[in-house]
Design an enzyme around this catalytic site. Structure first.
Site, PDB file in Angstrom:
ATOM      1  N   PRO A   2      -2.436  -0.428  -5.708  1.00 60.17           N
ATOM      2  CA  PRO A   2      -2.859  -1.735  -6.221  1.00 60.17           C
ATOM      3  C   PRO A   2      -1.958  -2.830  -5.665  1.00 60.17           C
ATOM      4  O   PRO A   2      -0.754  -2.651  -5.578  1.00 60.17           O
ATOM      5  CB  PRO A   2      -2.671  -1.614  -7.738  1.00 60.17           C
ATOM      6  CG  PRO A   2      -2.416  -0.180  -8.013  1.00 60.17           C
ATOM      7  CD  PRO A   2      -1.915   0.442  -6.752  1.00 60.17           C
ATOM      8  N   GLU A   3      -2.547  -3.950  -5.252  1.00 61.04           N
ATOM      9  CA  GLU A   3      -1.765  -5.059  -4.731  1.00 61.04           C
ATOM     10  C   GLU A   3      -1.374  -5.967  -5.889  1.00 61.04           C
ATOM     11  O   GLU A   3      -1.837  -5.800  -7.011  1.00 61.04           O
ATOM     12  CB  GLU A   3      -2.590  -5.831  -3.698  1.00 61.04           C
ATOM     13  CG  GLU A   3      -3.165  -4.906  -2.651  1.00 61.04           C
ATOM     14  CD  GLU A   3      -2.961  -5.384  -1.219  1.00 61.04           C
ATOM     15  OE1 GLU A   3      -2.242  -6.367  -1.010  1.00 61.04           O
ATOM     16  OE2 GLU A   3      -3.523  -4.746  -0.323  1.00 61.04           O
ATOM     17  N   LYS A  55       4.719  -5.922  -8.423  1.00 57.25           N
ATOM     18  CA  LYS A  55       3.781  -4.860  -8.778  1.00 57.25           C
ATOM     19  C   LYS A  55       4.125  -4.188 -10.098  1.00 57.25           C
ATOM     20  O   LYS A  55       3.590  -3.147 -10.429  1.00 57.25           O
ATOM     21  CB  LYS A  55       3.717  -3.839  -7.658  1.00 57.25           C
ATOM     22  CG  LYS A  55       3.154  -4.460  -6.385  1.00 57.25           C
ATOM     23  CD  LYS A  55       2.971  -3.435  -5.349  1.00 57.25           C
ATOM     24  CE  LYS A  55       2.447  -4.086  -4.075  1.00 57.25           C
ATOM     25  NZ  LYS A  55       2.320  -3.081  -3.025  1.00 57.25           N
ATOM     26  N   ASN A 170      -1.029  -3.018   1.140  1.00 57.20           N
ATOM     27  CA  ASN A 170      -1.452  -2.674   2.497  1.00 57.20           C
ATOM     28  C   ASN A 170      -2.674  -3.448   2.985  1.00 57.20           C
ATOM     29  O   ASN A 170      -2.810  -3.699   4.180  1.00 57.20           O
ATOM     30  CB  ASN A 170      -1.704  -1.169   2.593  1.00 57.20           C
ATOM     31  CG  ASN A 170      -1.338  -0.650   3.958  1.00 57.20           C
ATOM     32  OD1 ASN A 170      -0.347  -1.084   4.549  1.00 57.20           O
ATOM     33  ND2 ASN A 170      -2.151   0.248   4.487  1.00 57.20           N
ATOM     34  N   ARG A 265       2.235   3.396   6.809  1.00 58.43           N
ATOM     35  CA  ARG A 265       1.027   2.780   6.245  1.00 58.43           C
ATOM     36  C   ARG A 265       0.227   2.230   7.409  1.00 58.43           C
ATOM     37  O   ARG A 265       0.788   1.630   8.325  1.00 58.43           O
ATOM     38  CB  ARG A 265       1.398   1.630   5.288  1.00 58.43           C
ATOM     39  CG  ARG A 265       2.460   1.991   4.259  1.00 58.43           C
ATOM     40  CD  ARG A 265       1.990   2.970   3.209  1.00 58.43           C
ATOM     41  NE  ARG A 265       0.762   2.533   2.557  1.00 58.43           N
ATOM     42  CZ  ARG A 265       0.715   1.624   1.571  1.00 58.43           C
ATOM     43  NH1 ARG A 265       1.814   1.089   1.125  1.00 58.43           N
ATOM     44  NH2 ARG A 265      -0.431   1.283   1.028  1.00 58.43           N
TER      45      ARG A 265
END
Ligand SMILES: [Zn+2]
Length: 277
Positions: A2-3, A55, A170, A265
């Site tokens: 989750p961003e 986050k 990402n 990533r």
């Protein structure tokens, strides 16, 4: 993962539903949390504020107790009305708080801790957080200073480091670099001051656009639709993310992808619009 915008929405939804209400019931599968509940019962405490910091999601309870959670790759917070069916199995429940009206459930989260303001300040990882892009008082000078203190990092990797600036995951990493015409594999030291400022400005713009409040005071769960292109067609909502081999929306050349950084990533970019030199 989750961003920052996802966490921000989750925090806002939880805050709307819970703030000002008393905890009537608390449950967790984490013994460390239930031990605190036995010693200093959660029931009867008022939920004062739910907020996102980078986050992390923080739930402030009366009596100086803070519930800190991180969703990592697979965790999520849901809010339900009392009696409403859960969208996830009971076995995925990690933490649950119920008030008179709502039940907040954290599913599959791996980090959940109780803190005081003091212990939170000393917590590794949390105390090292960079300025939060979604904070109303975002400290750009500090973010730029933290970024330029890492000259050898590739910018695509640097944008993911929550100790530099908090909130980018990402998806946005690739989208931000594309929007700025910056090759994600360039070293931070090669960026001009203008490029650094534009990266920060676009990062804020994208994250804020995705938390824009369209739901009024209604309490709804996050639908997962993220956009950066401002195109109406949901198929065209992102510039480069997960579009390897497809034509660039600006120049038509194929989008490239490659693993980047210590955590490998995947980064997406247009070699034409984002040249190296
Ligand atoms: Zn292009």
């Amino acid at each position: 993962m989750p961003e920052g915008d996802t966490i921000f929405r989750a925090a806002r939804t939880l805050n709307r539903a819970l703030a000002g209400h008393k905890v009537e019931k608390f449950q967790s599968v984490f013994p460390k949390l239930t031990r605190v509940d036995v010693d200093q019962p959660l029931a009867g405490r008022t939920i004062e504020l739910v907020e996102a910091q980078g986050k992390w999601l923080l739930m402030h309870l009366s009596g100086g107790l803070i519930l800190l959670t991180h969703m990592l790759m697979s965790g999520s917070w849901h809010i339900y009305r009392i009696g409403e069916d859960w969208q996830m199995p009971q076995s995925a429940m990690r933490v649950m708080l119920a008030t008179d009206n709502f039940v907040a459930v954290a599913f599959n989260i791996q980090i959940a801790e109780f803190h005081t303001a003091d212990s939170l300040r000393r917590r590794a990882g949390f105390s090292a957080l960079g300025p939060s892009l979604l904070a109303s008082g975002f400290d750009e000078t500090q973010a730029v200073a933290r970024l330029t203190a890492n000259p050898a990092l590739e910018i695509g990797d640097a944008l993911l480091k929550q100790s530099i600036v908090a909130g980018i995951g990402n998806v946005y990493k690739s989208e931000i670099c594309f929007a700025c015409g910056v090759n994600p594999f360039r070293k931070v030291s090669s960026l001009t001051q203008e490029e650094v400022q534009s990266l920060m400005a676009i990062a804020r713009k994208f994250l804020r656009a995705n938390v824009a409040d369209s739901s009024g005071s209604q309490i709804v769960t996050y639908s997962g639709m993220r956009r950066t292109t401002s195109r109406a067609n949901p198929e065209e909502r992102l510039w480069v993310y997960k579009r390897a081999g497809e034509p660039c929306r600006r120049c038509g050349n194929p989008i490239a992808s490659r693993k980047q950084g210590m955590d490998a990533r995947v980064t997406f970019w247009c070699p034409q619009c984002q040249p190296v030199g």
